[in-house]
Enzyme design. Structure first.
Site, short mmCIF file in Angstrom:
data_model
loop_
_atom_site.label_atom_id
_atom_site.label_comp_id
_atom_site.label_asym_id
_atom_site.label_seq_id
_atom_site.Cartn_x
_atom_site.Cartn_y
_atom_site.Cartn_z
N VAL A 18 19.62 -3.99 16.89
CA VAL A 18 20.09 -5.37 16.97
C VAL A 18 21.31 -5.59 16.07
CG1 VAL A 18 18.59 -6.17 15.09
CG2 VAL A 18 19.26 -7.78 16.87
N LYS A 19 21.49 -4.74 15.06
CA LYS A 19 22.59 -4.92 14.11
C LYS A 19 23.95 -4.52 14.68
CE LYS A 19 20.01 -6.63 10.89
NZ LYS A 19 19.89 -6.06 9.55
N ASP A 20 23.96 -3.95 15.90
CA ASP A 20 25.25 -3.73 16.55
C ASP A 20 25.96 -5.06 16.77
OD1 ASP A 20 24.54 -1.09 16.64
OD2 ASP A 20 24.51 -0.92 18.83
N GLY A 46 27.43 -6.04 13.32
CA GLY A 46 28.59 -5.25 12.93
C GLY A 46 29.83 -5.69 13.67
#
Length: 305
Positions: free
Chosen positions: A44-46, A49
Site C-alpha cells: 500500500v505504501k507505493d 511513495g
C-alpha cells in the site's frame, strides 16, 4: 494492458470478497479486503511513495539533486525508492535491524542506501538517526511520514474514493492496521465524510500502545506504535483491536492455504480483527479491510512455519 512506466500501475487494486462459506461470517454479511499487495512495489505504501515525491517536486522541496532520507520499516522506503527512480533521486533509508531482510534487499535493488539502527531503539531511534544524517548533508528532503500531512492525504485522495466507488457506498465498518497512521486516517476520514455512521476499527499487535498497553516487541510487522500517531488523534475511532502474534500468523497462513492470498502478517491481523468485528454487527453488514503487503518479504521470518 501496456505500460510505459511502472508508476501507472499504482492503485486501483482489486477487492477480494469473503462470505460465510469460508469462515465464521454471519449469513449475508461480507468482508472485503483491498489487495494492496498487488501494487508494483508490493504494498500500500507505493501510493505514499509516489504522492510524497510528486508533492515534494510540486512544492519545490525536491529538485534533481535532492537526497531523500527517511526512517522506515521497509514498505515506505520501497515506495519512495520506486518513485525516486523516475527522477534519478538518491535515497537513504534508516531501518531498525529487526525488520525483514527481504524488504531491505528490495530497497537496495531499487538503488537505496540502507543505514541500520539498533532494534532496541525501535522506530524512535531510526527517526533520530535520520535527522542526524540530514543535518550533515546539503539539499536533503525528509518526507517525515509520521508527521507529514501528505501521508493521510495520499489515501484520502486515492484509497478512500476507490472503496466508495467499488462498494457503491455500502460499508458498515472499516477495519485496518495502524502504523504511521496515515493509511488508516486518510482512508477513514474520506469514508466518514461519505458514510456518517461508519464504524472505524484500528488494528494493532500486542506490544503496541493504542489500547493502553506498554510498548514491547512483536513479530507482526508494519503495524503497531511506540507513540500515538498525530494523524489519528482527532478521528472518531470506534475502538482498537489488539491481535496477538499467534492469531495474526494463524490467519496469515489460513489466507494462503484457503484462498491463495500471499499476504504479510499485518494482513492476517487485519483479517482476524475483521472476523471479530463482523460478529458484533447485524447480519447483512459489510466490512472492508486492507491487506497492505505481500508475504514474500517475510519468508526469512518463517511466517508460514
Amino acid at each position: 494492458m501496456i505500460l510505459t512506466t511502472i508508476h501507472d500501475y499504482i492503485g486501483k487494486t482489486p477487492l477480494f470478497e469473503f462470505t460465510h462459506d469460508a469462515y465464521e461470517i454471519p449469513k449475508d454479511s461480507k468482508i472485503y479486503a483491498k489487495l494492496e499487495y498487488l501494487n508494483p512495489g508490493g504494498s500500500v505504501k507505493d501510493r505514499l511513495g509516489f504522492y510524497l515525491i510528486e508533492q515534494g517536486l510540486k512544492t519545490g522541496k525536491i529538485n534533481q539533486d535532492t537526497t531523500i532520507i527517511e526512517p522506515t520499516a521497509g514498505n515506505t522506503g520501497i515506495g519512495l525508492a520506486l518513485s525516486a527512480l523516475n527522477y534519478h533521486l538518491k535515497t537513504i533509508f534508516v531501518v531498525p535491524e529487526k525488520f525483514s531482510i527481504e524488504k531491505q534487499q528490495l530497497m537496495k535493488a531499487l538503488g537505496a542506501e540502507i543505514i541500520h539502527t539498533p532494534t532496541s531503539l525501535g522506530m524512535v531511534g531510526a527517526i533520530k538517526k535520520s535527522q542526524e544524517l540530514a543535518a550533515k548533508l546539503e539539499n536533503v528532503y525528509l518526507p517525515k511520514q509520521f508527521e507529514n500531512p501528505d501521508n493521510p492525504a495520499t489515501y484520502y485522495h486515492t484509497l478512500g474514493p476507490e472503496l466508495i466507488d467499488e462498494l457503491a457506498g455500502k460499508i458498515d465498518s472499516f477495519v485496518a492496521g495502524i502504523g504511521s497512521g496515515g493509511t488508516f486516517s486518510g482512508t477513514a476520514s474520506y469514508l466518514k465524510e461519505q458514510i456518517s455512521d461508519i464504524r472505524l476499527i484500528g488494528v494493532e499487535p500486542e506490544g503496541s500502545i493504542l489500547n493502553g498497553g506498554k510498548a514491547a516487541s512483536h513479530e507482526i510487522e508494519g503495524i503497531g506504535v511506540e507513540f500515538i500517531p498525530p494523524f489519528i488523534e482527532s478521528l472518531p475511532i470506534t475502538r482498537f483491536e489488539t491481535i496477538s502474534d499467534e492469531e495474526g500468523f494463524y490467519y496469515t497462513r489460513a489466507l494462503a492455504k484457503n484462498q491463495g492470498l500471499l499476504v504479510g502478517s499485518s494482513s492476517g491481523a487485519a483479517f482476524a480483527a475483521s472476523l471479530k468485528e463482523v460478529q458484533q454487527l447485524p447480519a447483512g453488514s459489510t466490512i472492508v479491510t486492507i491487506f497492505p503487503d505481500a508475504s514474500d518479504r517475510y519468508l526469512s521470518k518463517n511466517i508460514y512455519l
